[in-house]
Write an enzyme that holds these catalytic residues in place. Sequence first.
Site, short mmCIF file in Angstrom:
data_model
loop_
_atom_site.label_atom_id
_atom_site.label_comp_id
_atom_site.label_asym_id
_atom_site.label_seq_id
_atom_site.Cartn_x
_atom_site.Cartn_y
_atom_site.Cartn_z
N PHE A 127 0.84 -1.19 0.00
CA PHE A 127 0.00 0.00 0.00
C PHE A 127 0.89 1.25 0.00
O PHE A 127 1.88 1.31 0.73
CB PHE A 127 -0.92 -0.01 1.22
CG PHE A 127 -1.96 1.06 1.18
CD1 PHE A 127 -3.07 0.94 0.35
CD2 PHE A 127 -1.84 2.22 1.93
CE1 PHE A 127 -4.03 1.94 0.29
CE2 PHE A 127 -2.79 3.22 1.87
CZ PHE A 127 -3.89 3.08 1.05
N ASP A 196 2.08 -5.04 8.40
CA ASP A 196 0.87 -4.22 8.32
C ASP A 196 -0.31 -5.18 8.25
O ASP A 196 -0.42 -5.97 7.30
CB ASP A 196 0.94 -3.31 7.08
CG ASP A 196 -0.26 -2.37 6.98
OD1 ASP A 196 -1.32 -2.69 7.55
OD2 ASP A 196 -0.14 -1.34 6.28
N TYR A 221 -10.71 0.93 11.01
CA TYR A 221 -11.96 1.26 10.31
C TYR A 221 -12.33 0.28 9.21
O TYR A 221 -13.35 0.45 8.55
CB TYR A 221 -11.91 2.69 9.73
CG TYR A 221 -10.72 3.01 8.83
CD1 TYR A 221 -10.67 2.55 7.53
CD2 TYR A 221 -9.66 3.77 9.30
CE1 TYR A 221 -9.60 2.85 6.71
CE2 TYR A 221 -8.58 4.07 8.51
CZ TYR A 221 -8.55 3.60 7.20
OH TYR A 221 -7.47 3.89 6.40
N LYS A 222 -11.50 -0.75 8.99
CA LYS A 222 -11.85 -1.73 7.95
C LYS A 222 -12.63 -2.88 8.60
O LYS A 222 -13.77 -2.69 8.98
CB LYS A 222 -10.60 -2.22 7.25
CG LYS A 222 -9.83 -1.11 6.54
CD LYS A 222 -8.59 -1.72 5.87
CE LYS A 222 -7.64 -0.66 5.34
NZ LYS A 222 -8.19 0.12 4.24
N ARG A 384 -12.84 -4.91 -6.78
CA ARG A 384 -12.44 -5.49 -5.50
C ARG A 384 -13.68 -5.70 -4.63
O ARG A 384 -14.48 -4.79 -4.45
CB ARG A 384 -11.47 -4.51 -4.82
CG ARG A 384 -10.71 -5.07 -3.66
CD ARG A 384 -9.64 -4.09 -3.23
NE ARG A 384 -10.22 -2.89 -2.61
CZ ARG A 384 -9.65 -2.22 -1.61
NH1 ARG A 384 -8.48 -2.61 -1.13
NH2 ARG A 384 -10.21 -1.14 -1.11
C1 LIG Z 1 -2.25 -1.92 3.81
C2 LIG Z 1 -2.75 -0.57 4.22
N1 LIG Z 1 -2.04 0.15 5.11
C3 LIG Z 1 -2.45 1.38 5.50
C4 LIG Z 1 -3.63 1.91 5.02
C5 LIG Z 1 -4.14 3.27 5.38
O1 LIG Z 1 -3.51 3.88 6.42
P1 LIG Z 1 -4.21 5.16 7.10
O2 LIG Z 1 -5.38 4.65 7.88
O3 LIG Z 1 -3.13 5.73 7.92
O4 LIG Z 1 -4.68 6.05 6.03
C6 LIG Z 1 -4.40 1.18 4.11
C7 LIG Z 1 -5.65 1.76 3.59
O5 LIG Z 1 -6.37 1.22 2.82
C8 LIG Z 1 -3.94 -0.08 3.71
O6 LIG Z 1 -4.64 -0.79 2.82
#
Ligand SMILES: Cc1ncc(COP(=O)(O)O)c(C=O)c1O
Length: 425
Positions: A127, A196, A221-222, A384
Amino acid sequence: MNLQDSQRLDAQDPLAALRAHFILPPGVIYLDGNSLGVLPAAAPARMAEAVRQEWGDGLIRSWNTASWFDLPQRLGDKVARLIGAAPGEVVCTDSTSINLYKVLFAAIAQAKADPRRHLVVSERSNFPTDLYIAESLCEMHGLELRLIDEGELPRVLDDTVAVLMLTHVNYRTGAMHDMAAVTAAAHAAGALTVWDLAHSAGAVPVALNDSRADFAIGCGYKYLNGGPGAPAFVWVNTRHADRFRQPLSGWWGHAAPFEFTPHYRPAPGIGRYLCGTQPILSLSALECGLDSMLAAEPMGGMAALRSKSLALTDAFIALVEARCPGRFTLVTPREHARRGSQVCLSLTAAQSPTQAYAIVQALIARGVIGDYRAGDAHTPDILRFGFTPLYLGFEDVWRAVDHLVQVLEHDEWRRDEFNQVNAVT
Ligand SMILES: Cc1ncc(COP(=O)(O)O)c(C=O)c1O
């Protein structure tokens, strides 16, 4: 699977009752919980209580009387149950990007002690925020960010690698790493690992301690349904927690914040990964998401959710292949061990540059919410679809594919309104 089969599967599903923990708009089949989770049923009343009573009436007293002060740790303990960590090892705080900055800095600071180790390794398909944070830290520390493609890891892991930074489940493809095996390989080369878990926490079983991972961060939030921009989380293996300093040395990470001393003394353990005053209302909403997910524990928890997630994604793949033959290529790995909780498709032969986007828009207009991620020279545009077994059933899968068939058969996606690309895709 036909419609009747899907209804029979739902009727037999012991997890189906969990849907009552969420509020979904009527007529919506939500296949985007991998991007923004849905509203937990308990959240509106809990938010009203946090605002009206805790903030409105309790005012400053609520830091003590409503246990605001220890919310990051209390929620962290709940997240720990979902990611194979122990109580006291996780805090919920800040964003994923910021937490990544903290742990990657800590890992780099440790690994740099050996001057041969000048590489931070990650994947080109990671990402972007992960790559941007790593890029900037590498510049600051005089290290090199080496981006690899699939299959290249064994070749690059050697004594020049300081840190291996990977996303466990890829955001575009849904491909999942074997965390234990990859961590073992990194350790054999003397490197530290940063994981991550944005697309893993609440989506697939994660075993951080059993995998002997070093650092992990993830998103609220996911799949954790904490609400838009919910606080993220950070985990550090206890063997490192007291040894490393994180760079954002704010007063909430101090050993005794209310002594107001002029010099920083990091809190023991994971507490030092906090920085400043925490977003209490957002943490309160996140707790509702976590509690809805933990409601699955008596029914088998993450293992049971995983079985259902695989059954849902298997059914979706089989139906797309049977009912839209030749139209899509499966981007997500077919093997269960390598698949996250999402299915990504690319068009076998796109009939227009915006077709993948337009199909997703036409589906959204029909109430089937997925999303689109643009490709580049190396990767195709993708459609997706995230599958959250907490609130999705087999009939949802059947109906989603039926809508997809209609969108294609009637060329609905060609309509102008579906081909105007919005700022957020
Ligand atoms: C793998 C991954 N890391 C980080 C993030 C986003 O990070 P943040 O919440 O700091 O915007 C996402 C967002 O979709 C993601 O898919």
